[in-house]
Design a protein around this motif. Structure first.
Motif, PDB file in Angstrom:
ATOM      1  N   GLU A 183       0.812  -1.218   0.000  1.00  0.00           N
ATOM      2  CA  GLU A 183       0.000   0.000   0.000  1.00  0.00           C
ATOM      3  C   GLU A 183       0.844   1.265   0.000  1.00  0.00           C
ATOM      4  N   ILE A 184       2.052   1.153  -0.571  1.00  0.00           N
ATOM      5  CA  ILE A 184       2.927   2.308  -0.772  1.00  0.00           C
ATOM      6  C   ILE A 184       3.758   2.029  -2.020  1.00  0.00           C
ATOM      7  N   PRO A 185       3.906   3.022  -2.899  1.00  0.00           N
ATOM      8  CA  PRO A 185       4.769   2.815  -4.066  1.00  0.00           C
ATOM      9  C   PRO A 185       6.203   2.550  -3.614  1.00  0.00           C
ATOM     10  N   ALA A 186       6.893   1.678  -4.325  1.00  0.00           N
ATOM     11  CA  ALA A 186       8.263   1.331  -3.956  1.00  0.00           C
ATOM     12  C   ALA A 186       9.161   2.566  -3.873  1.00  0.00           C
ATOM     13  N   ALA A 187       8.917   3.549  -4.711  1.00  0.00           N
ATOM     14  CA  ALA A 187       9.744   4.758  -4.722  1.00  0.00           C
ATOM     15  C   ALA A 187       9.548   5.615  -3.464  1.00  0.00           C
ATOM     16  N   GLU A 188       8.503   5.339  -2.685  1.00  0.00           N
ATOM     17  CA  GLU A 188       8.223   6.151  -1.497  1.00  0.00           C
ATOM     18  C   GLU A 188       8.629   5.477  -0.185  1.00  0.00           C
ATOM     19  N   ILE A 189       9.094   4.231  -0.244  1.00  0.00           N
ATOM     20  CA  ILE A 189       9.495   3.542   0.986  1.00  0.00           C
ATOM     21  C   ILE A 189      10.726   4.244   1.571  1.00  0.00           C
ATOM     22  N   ARG A 190      10.835   4.236   2.879  1.00  0.00           N
ATOM     23  CA  ARG A 190      11.971   4.891   3.526  1.00  0.00           C
ATOM     24  C   ARG A 190      12.152   4.368   4.946  1.00  0.00           C
ATOM     25  N   MET A 191      13.352   4.503   5.449  1.00  0.00           N
ATOM     26  CA  MET A 191      13.628   4.178   6.842  1.00  0.00           C
ATOM     27  C   MET A 191      12.838   5.155   7.711  1.00  0.00           C
ATOM     28  N   GLY A 192      12.304   4.650   8.810  1.00  0.00           N
ATOM     29  CA  GLY A 192      11.542   5.502   9.718  1.00  0.00           C
ATOM     30  C   GLY A 192      10.057   5.538   9.438  1.00  0.00           C
ATOM     31  N   LEU A 193       9.639   4.950   8.300  1.00  0.00           N
ATOM     32  CA  LEU A 193       8.213   4.935   7.953  1.00  0.00           C
ATOM     33  C   LEU A 193       7.429   4.213   9.043  1.00  0.00           C
ATOM     34  N   ARG A 194       6.351   4.802   9.477  1.00  0.00           N
ATOM     35  CA  ARG A 194       5.484   4.195  10.485  1.00  0.00           C
ATOM     36  C   ARG A 194       4.488   3.286   9.772  1.00  0.00           C
ATOM     37  N   VAL A 195       4.364   2.047  10.257  1.00  0.00           N
ATOM     38  CA  VAL A 195       3.516   1.051   9.608  1.00  0.00           C
ATOM     39  C   VAL A 195       2.633   0.335  10.633  1.00  0.00           C
ATOM     40  N   GLU A 196       1.610  -0.329  10.104  1.00  0.00           N
ATOM     41  CA  GLU A 196       0.722  -1.143  10.939  1.00  0.00           C
ATOM     42  C   GLU A 196       0.477  -2.468  10.241  1.00  0.00           C
ATOM     43  N   ALA A 197       0.236  -3.488  11.050  1.00  0.00           N
ATOM     44  CA  ALA A 197      -0.033  -4.820  10.511  1.00  0.00           C
ATOM     45  C   ALA A 197      -1.424  -4.880   9.915  1.00  0.00           C
ATOM     46  N   VAL A 198      -1.535  -5.574   8.797  1.00  0.00           N
ATOM     47  CA  VAL A 198      -2.825  -5.903   8.192  1.00  0.00           C
ATOM     48  C   VAL A 198      -2.954  -7.417   8.330  1.00  0.00           C
ATOM     49  N   TRP A 199      -3.934  -7.838   9.095  1.00  0.00           N
ATOM     50  CA  TRP A 199      -4.132  -9.255   9.404  1.00  0.00           C
ATOM     51  C   TRP A 199      -5.092  -9.884   8.407  1.00  0.00           C
ATOM     52  N   VAL A 200      -5.014 -11.185   8.264  1.00  0.00           N
ATOM     53  CA  VAL A 200      -5.995 -11.918   7.471  1.00  0.00           C
ATOM     54  C   VAL A 200      -7.342 -11.820   8.179  1.00  0.00           C
ATOM     55  N   ALA A 201      -8.404 -12.275   7.535  1.00  0.00           N
ATOM     56  CA  ALA A 201      -9.728 -12.273   8.151  1.00  0.00           C
ATOM     57  C   ALA A 201      -9.703 -13.114   9.435  1.00  0.00           C
ATOM     58  N   PRO A 202     -10.494 -12.750  10.431  1.00  0.00           N
ATOM     59  CA  PRO A 202     -10.484 -13.478  11.709  1.00  0.00           C
ATOM     60  C   PRO A 202     -10.628 -14.990  11.567  1.00  0.00           C
TER      61      PRO A 202
END
Length: 141
Positions: A92-111
């Motif tokens: 959910e981010i273009p490869a050109a925008e990835i960077r160290m320090g980026l804040r992320v959250e886990a996306v889990w499979v369906a319960p």
């Protein structure tokens, strides 16, 4: 035993860490002992689904059986409150925008698809929060 606790956490959609009684560091996906002090890590810590990308790799090389479209991003994720990072898929981010320090959250499979495996975490995505300050994760590089 430590792996079982971690896997049961993943089955519930949560990350489990263990705290070292000596240095107080929290290790996620723990093997049951502190890698620095060599003592058992008995205290269980439930960690949040958020963290920081400390390093990353953009994969551009196709391979047999590939299920993800290239380019894709693998990163070392340092969960908030943890002292050891682990590798995770970042989307959910273009490869050109990835960077160290980026804040992320886990996306889990369906319960109903959760299981005692890291496959319960589909990927990590940006939270939209400001990037973490380098000083907060530099020792985890």
């Amino acid at each position: 035993v430590a792996q079982s606790k971690n896997l049961r956490g993943l089955e519930r959609g949560v990350f489990i860490g263990q705290r070292c009684p000596k240095c107080k560091k929290v290790y996620t996906l723990s093997r049951g002992s502190c890698p620095t002090d060599g003592v058992p890590t008995d205290e269980i810590v439930e960690l949040p689904n958020t963290g920081t990308v400390t390093t990353y790799c953009i994969v551009n090389v196709p391979f047999a059986g590939q299920a993800i479209e290239i380019p894709y991003i693998c990163g070392q994720i340092l969960l908030d409150g943890a002292n050891l990072s682990f590798m995770g898929l970042i989307q959910e981010i273009p490869a050109a925008e990835i960077r160290m320090g980026l804040r992320v959250e886990a996306v889990w499979v369906a319960p109903e698809d959760l299981g005692p495996t890291m496959a319960s975490v589909k990927y990590f995505r940006p939270t939209g929060e400001p990037d973490a300050d380098f000083e907060t994760y530099k020792e985890y590089l």
